[in-house]
Design a protein around this motif. Structure first.
Motif, PDB file in Angstrom:
ATOM      1  N   GLY A  23       0.788  -1.219   0.000  1.00 29.96           N
ATOM      2  CA  GLY A  23       0.000   0.000   0.000  1.00 29.96           C
ATOM      3  C   GLY A  23       0.823   1.273   0.000  1.00 29.96           C
ATOM      4  N   LEU A  24       2.081   1.182   0.406  1.00 32.22           N
ATOM      5  CA  LEU A  24       2.953   2.355   0.383  1.00 32.22           C
ATOM      6  C   LEU A  24       3.374   2.720  -1.030  1.00 32.22           C
ATOM      7  CD1 LEU A  24       5.342   1.439   3.346  1.00 32.22           C
ATOM      8  CD2 LEU A  24       3.437   3.059   3.390  1.00 32.22           C
ATOM      9  N   ALA A  30       5.212   8.440  -8.572  1.00 31.30           N
ATOM     10  CA  ALA A  30       6.515   8.749  -8.000  1.00 31.30           C
ATOM     11  C   ALA A  30       7.263   9.761  -8.854  1.00 31.30           C
ATOM     12  CB  ALA A  30       7.337   7.480  -7.872  1.00 31.30           C
ATOM     13  N   PRO A  31       7.923  10.738  -8.224  1.00 24.43           N
ATOM     14  CA  PRO A  31       8.707  11.704  -9.009  1.00 24.43           C
ATOM     15  C   PRO A  31       9.945  11.077  -9.640  1.00 24.43           C
ATOM     16  CG  PRO A  31       9.015  12.070  -6.659  1.00 24.43           C
ATOM     17  CD  PRO A  31       7.913  11.074  -6.790  1.00 24.43           C
ATOM     18  N   ALA A  32      10.447   9.966  -9.046  1.00 23.35           N
ATOM     19  CA  ALA A  32      11.625   9.283  -9.587  1.00 23.35           C
ATOM     20  C   ALA A  32      11.279   7.803  -9.768  1.00 23.35           C
ATOM     21  CB  ALA A  32      12.820   9.449  -8.654  1.00 23.35           C
ATOM     22  N   ALA A  38      13.294   0.466  -7.596  1.00 27.21           N
ATOM     23  CA  ALA A  38      14.365  -0.147  -6.813  1.00 27.21           C
ATOM     24  C   ALA A  38      13.934  -0.348  -5.366  1.00 27.21           C
ATOM     25  CB  ALA A  38      15.620   0.717  -6.882  1.00 27.21           C
ATOM     26  N   MET A  39      13.189   0.594  -4.824  1.00 28.06           N
ATOM     27  CA  MET A  39      12.672   0.455  -3.464  1.00 28.06           C
ATOM     28  C   MET A  39      11.721  -0.730  -3.381  1.00 28.06           C
ATOM     29  SD  MET A  39      11.934   4.460  -2.584  1.00 28.06           S
ATOM     30  CE  MET A  39      11.174   4.153  -0.970  1.00 28.06           C
ATOM     31  N   ARG A  40      10.829  -0.844  -4.343  1.00 27.71           N
ATOM     32  CA  ARG A  40       9.903  -1.975  -4.378  1.00 27.71           C
ATOM     33  C   ARG A  40      10.675  -3.296  -4.431  1.00 27.71           C
ATOM     34  NH1 ARG A  40       4.401  -1.244  -5.999  1.00 27.71           N
ATOM     35  NH2 ARG A  40       4.518  -3.418  -6.633  1.00 27.71           N
TER      36      ARG A  40
END
Length: 294
Positions: A23-24, A30-32, A38-40
């Motif tokens: 959900g985050l 996303a701006p980037a 990569a975070m996902r």
């Protein structure tokens, strides 16, 4: 709690944590985008979700509602994910595989991995700060101390400094108490703080439990690095020996390491006595620490 009941409970809590982590990222613009991807990759691709499981189990043992446990459960998993992204970097452990997938710096690039780890860390504090819990300040301090210079980061520094050296079992335990144990202790404490005030004596029982399982977990990880296979572990087996890292099997032998881990689990279970029947799920989790295959 029998094995089937534990497996069902763990699966339900993993699914709960996964849904809130997903959900985050969901429909967010996303701006980037490459950073977001990569975070996902760093947090949503697999994982045991052990730390969220501990938050839920500890909180319920002291009477917390699940809704009050979601934010700390998510926050501590984000901190854990950030630490793995950075630990895998060439300057650290230089790993190519994590959770059966390419590490973030391999899937993207080194600079993006550094930024993704940074962003996961700050997102953890954003999530927990937005929860507006009555003991929010204590929760934030707990998470920050566990993640920082007196906790996980200190442990990583000690780990790097020990490569090729010959510290004793006590020094190895100190390193693991920071690198791995700090976040495990924080997970249990966060769950407790979601339910009761800092003065509640049951938090001391949870602390003793968490200290024991934190070390048992790491010892079993050391054992799995020796006896496990890459496909099951989701990361390269035998990596510790290849890097000349000090581990419990290298100091105590496999049998000695397993015996030490089993003894710690019994210490953890004994520490739960003040919780009565409410502590049984935590006891089952303690035993899971040294029974898992990855």
């Amino acid at each position: 709690m029998n094995a089937d009941a534990l497996a069902a409970a763990l699966a339900a809590d993993r699914a709960r944590a996964d849904a809130r982590l997903e959900g985050l990222f969901g429909a967010r613009e996303a701006p980037a985008p490459r950073l977001e991807a990569a975070m996902r990759h760093g947090v949503l691709v697999g994982g045991k979700r052990l730390r969220p499981l501990l938050v839920y189990a500890a909180g319920r043992a002291l009477g917390a509602d699940d809704a009050h446990l979601d934010a700390p459960a998510v926050a501590i998993e984000l901190i854990h994910a950030y630490s793995l992204v950075h630990d895998d970097l060439p300057a650290m452990d230089d790993d190519d595989l994590r959770r059966g997938q390419p590490t973030v710096h391999r899937a993207y690039d080194e600079a993006t991995a550094i930024l993704a780890g940074d962003a996961l860390q700050s997102l953890a504090f954003e999530v927990i700060a937005a929860s507006a819990h009555p003991r929010l300040a204590a929760m934030i301090v707990t998470l920050a101390e566990a993640a920082g210079r007196d906790g996980m980061v200190a442990g990583q520094a000690l780990d790097l400094a020990a490569v090729g050296g010959h510290p004793d079992v006590e020094a190895l335990a100190t390193m693991h108490a920071h690198k791995t144990g700090a976040l495990i202790r924080a997970a249990v404490r966060l769950g407790g703080l979601a339910a009761v005030a800092e003065e509640d004596p049951r938090l001391a029982a949870l602390e003793a439990y968490a200290r024991a399982i934190g070390l048992a977990f790491q010892i079993h990880d050391d054992v799995l690095d020796v006896i496990g296979d890459t496909a099951t572990l989701g990361k390269a087996s035998g990596a510790d020996a290849a890097r000349d890292k000090l581990t419990y099997p290298s100091l105590l032998g496999l049998a000695g390491a397993r015996q030490r881990a089993a003894g710690l689990v019994e210490e953890a279970v004994a520490a739960l006595a003040p919780l009565g029947e409410a502590g049984q799920p935590l006891a089952a989790l303690a035993r899971y620490m040294i029974e898992r295959d990855h």
